[in-house]
Each structure stands twice: as structure tokens, then as C-alpha cells.
Design a protein around this motif. Structure first.
Motif, short mmCIF file in Angstrom:
data_model
loop_
_atom_site.label_atom_id
_atom_site.label_comp_id
_atom_site.label_asym_id
_atom_site.label_seq_id
_atom_site.Cartn_x
_atom_site.Cartn_y
_atom_site.Cartn_z
N ILE A 3 38.29 12.67 -75.31
CA ILE A 3 37.90 11.65 -76.29
C ILE A 3 38.07 12.18 -77.71
O ILE A 3 38.57 11.47 -78.59
CB ILE A 3 36.44 11.20 -76.06
N GLY A 4 37.69 13.44 -77.93
CA GLY A 4 37.81 14.02 -79.27
C GLY A 4 39.24 14.09 -79.75
O GLY A 4 39.54 13.76 -80.91
N ILE A 5 40.15 14.51 -78.88
CA ILE A 5 41.56 14.62 -79.26
C ILE A 5 42.15 13.24 -79.53
O ILE A 5 42.94 13.06 -80.47
CB ILE A 5 42.36 15.35 -78.16
N ASN A 6 41.76 12.25 -78.75
CA ASN A 6 42.26 10.89 -78.96
C ASN A 6 41.73 10.29 -80.26
O ASN A 6 42.46 9.60 -80.98
CB ASN A 6 41.91 10.00 -77.78
N ILE A 7 40.46 10.55 -80.58
CA ILE A 7 39.90 10.07 -81.85
C ILE A 7 40.60 10.76 -83.02
O ILE A 7 40.91 10.11 -84.03
CB ILE A 7 38.38 10.33 -81.90
N LEU A 8 40.84 12.06 -82.89
CA LEU A 8 41.56 12.79 -83.94
C LEU A 8 42.96 12.22 -84.14
O LEU A 8 43.43 12.10 -85.27
CB LEU A 8 41.64 14.27 -83.56
N THR A 9 43.61 11.85 -83.03
CA THR A 9 44.94 11.23 -83.11
C THR A 9 44.89 9.93 -83.89
O THR A 9 45.74 9.67 -84.75
CB THR A 9 45.49 10.97 -81.69
N ILE A 10 43.87 9.11 -83.61
CA ILE A 10 43.71 7.84 -84.32
C ILE A 10 43.55 8.07 -85.82
O ILE A 10 44.20 7.42 -86.64
CB ILE A 10 42.50 7.07 -83.76
N LEU A 11 42.68 9.01 -86.18
CA LEU A 11 42.41 9.28 -87.59
C LEU A 11 43.65 9.83 -88.31
O LEU A 11 43.93 9.46 -89.45
CB LEU A 11 41.26 10.27 -87.73
N LEU A 12 44.40 10.69 -87.64
CA LEU A 12 45.60 11.27 -88.26
C LEU A 12 46.68 10.23 -88.46
O LEU A 12 47.31 10.17 -89.52
CB LEU A 12 46.12 12.43 -87.40
#
Length: 235
Positions: free
Chosen positions: A39-48
Motif C-alpha cells: 500500500i505504501g509503495i502504491n501511495i508513493l507512486t500516486i503522489l509522484l
């Protein structure tokens, strides 16, 4: 031969029928740590991916636009990893030990494709509105200068400190700032946003005379929903 399902695999000898096979049918789910990582990596992807259109200081415009451009380019490469990740994820459903990588191989590219191509359009509309609203104080200061001096300033730096303390920031990370251009009897205030990998830009223009003109290959003006502001796509 008798088949028995047991949580622990074992073989038990039977003098009559040979032996009893015991199979392990229990499968372990992803751990809480693995879910948090995914979930953390996917949220980071969204923000980037959406970073050029998120509120923030303008000095981040260059890195955020580079990230967005690479995300758009990488989304096409990511199409190759989606089927690999899906097959790998499906195959590991029957295994006891789960891995995060197979899930990320299809979730990250999918998110990147959706956001960089379709989601960015909605994000750009929101960031455009924010940047337009944040320009109100600057426009007011320019008009006050004209009223007091009977001409528009040659440069917006002339507004400080009598008409405005500081030149306002668009407060969108992907927008480097407002660009002022003095004309004979009016002025233009513009800012731009990335559309396609740094080759196509959305140029947003304020003109008190409402005589905006689109430049580049696509000569179409679009309404912004706010008076005297229009935009076009520079190709």
C-alpha cells in the motif's frame, strides 16, 4: 489408498493399503508488513505521478515535471510487466510463502498508466483553478499600479513594495511561476503545465482585453471558467 487433508504434510504407513498421503491445504496470506509495504509503495507512486499538479512550492517544478514525464514514458514499458505480475500473483495463491514483488509488478504500472494518461487531466483542471485564484492579488496590484501611474509596469518587480509585498506563488509544484508581459495598452499574465512528456504544454493566459491567441500547432482556446482567463495546448 486413502487421501487425508492435514495442515501439516506427512506420510503414515498402512499395512493393508500401503500408506496414507497427507497434504497441506492451508495457505498463508500476506503479512501485515507486506500489506503495508504494498500500500505504501502504491501511495508513493500516486503522489509522484501527480506531483506536478499538487499544492507546493514552485522551485520543485523541474523535478516534479521530470518525474511526470518519465512516468508517462514508463507507463508504456509497464504494460509488459502487468501480465507477468498477474500470472505470478495468481500462481503464488496456492503457496504458503507470499511475495510482494508479484503484486507490485501489476499494481504500480496500472496506477501509473491510469494517472499519467487519464487522471492527470482531472488533476490539471484542479491545479489550474488553484493557480488562477492565487494570481488575484497580483492582478489587483498591477491594476492599482496602472491607475496611479497611467501605465502598466514594465516588470512586475516594480510592484514591490508599494503595491504588493511579495510576488505570489502559484503554489502548484509543477508550475514554475507567473510570467508577466506588458503590451501597449494591456498586459498578459501566463503560466504553463506539463501535458505530454514535456513536449506538450497547457498555457493559461490572463488578458484584461480578452484577446488571447493560441500559439503552436493547435490553435484552439478553451474556457477556464473564470473571467478573462483562457488556456490552450501548445504543441
Amino acid at each position: 489408498m486413502l487421501t487425508v487433508f492435514s495442515p501439516k504434510p506427512a506420510q503414515i504407513q498402512n499395512p493393508k493399503s500401503g500408506y496414507i498421503r497427507c497434504y497441506n491445504t492451508t495457505t498463508r496470506r500476506m503479512t501485515r508488513k507486506q500489506w503495508k509495504t504494498t500500500i505504501g509503495i502504491n501511495i508513493l507512486t500516486i503522489l509522484l505521478v501527480l506531483s506536478p499538479f499538487l499544492p507546493g512550492p514552485s522551485f520543485l517544478s523541474r523535478p516534479t515535471n521530470i518525474i511526470f514525464s518519465f512516468a508517462q514514458l514508463g507507463s508504456f514499458i509497464g504494460l509488459l510487466f502487468i501480465p507477468i505480475g498477474l500470472v505470478w500473483t495468481f500462481n503464488q495463491l496456492a503457496t504458503e510463502k507470499k511475495k510482494v514483488i508479484p503484486v507490485l509488478l501489476w499494481t504500480v504500472p496500472t496506477i501509473t498508466i491510469i494517472l499519467s494518461i487519464w487522471g492527470s487531466e482531472l488533476a490539471r483542471e484542479i491545479s489550474r483553478t488553484i493557480a488562477i485564484n492565487n494570481a488575484d492579488k497580483l492582478i489587483t496590484a498591477i491594476e492599482k499600479f496602472r491607475k496611479n501611474n497611467n501605465h502598466y509596469p514594465d516588470d512586475i518587480s516594480e510592484l514591490k513594495p508599494d503595491y504588493i509585498k511579495n510576488i505570489p506563488d502559484p503554489w502548484i509544484m509543477g508550475i514554475s511561476g507567473y510570467y508577466y508581459e506588458k503590451k501597449e495598452d494591456h498586459f498578459k499574465l501566463t503560466f504553463s503545465q506539463n501535458v505530454i512528456m514535456g513536449f506538450n504544454f497547457e498555457v493559461v493566459v490572463y488578458d484584461p482585453t480578452e484577446n488571447q491567441r493560441a500559439e503552436g500547432g493547435l490553435e484552439i482556446l478553451y474556457e477556464t471558467g473564470k473571467e478573462k482567463w483562457k488556456y490552450y495546448i501548445y504543441d
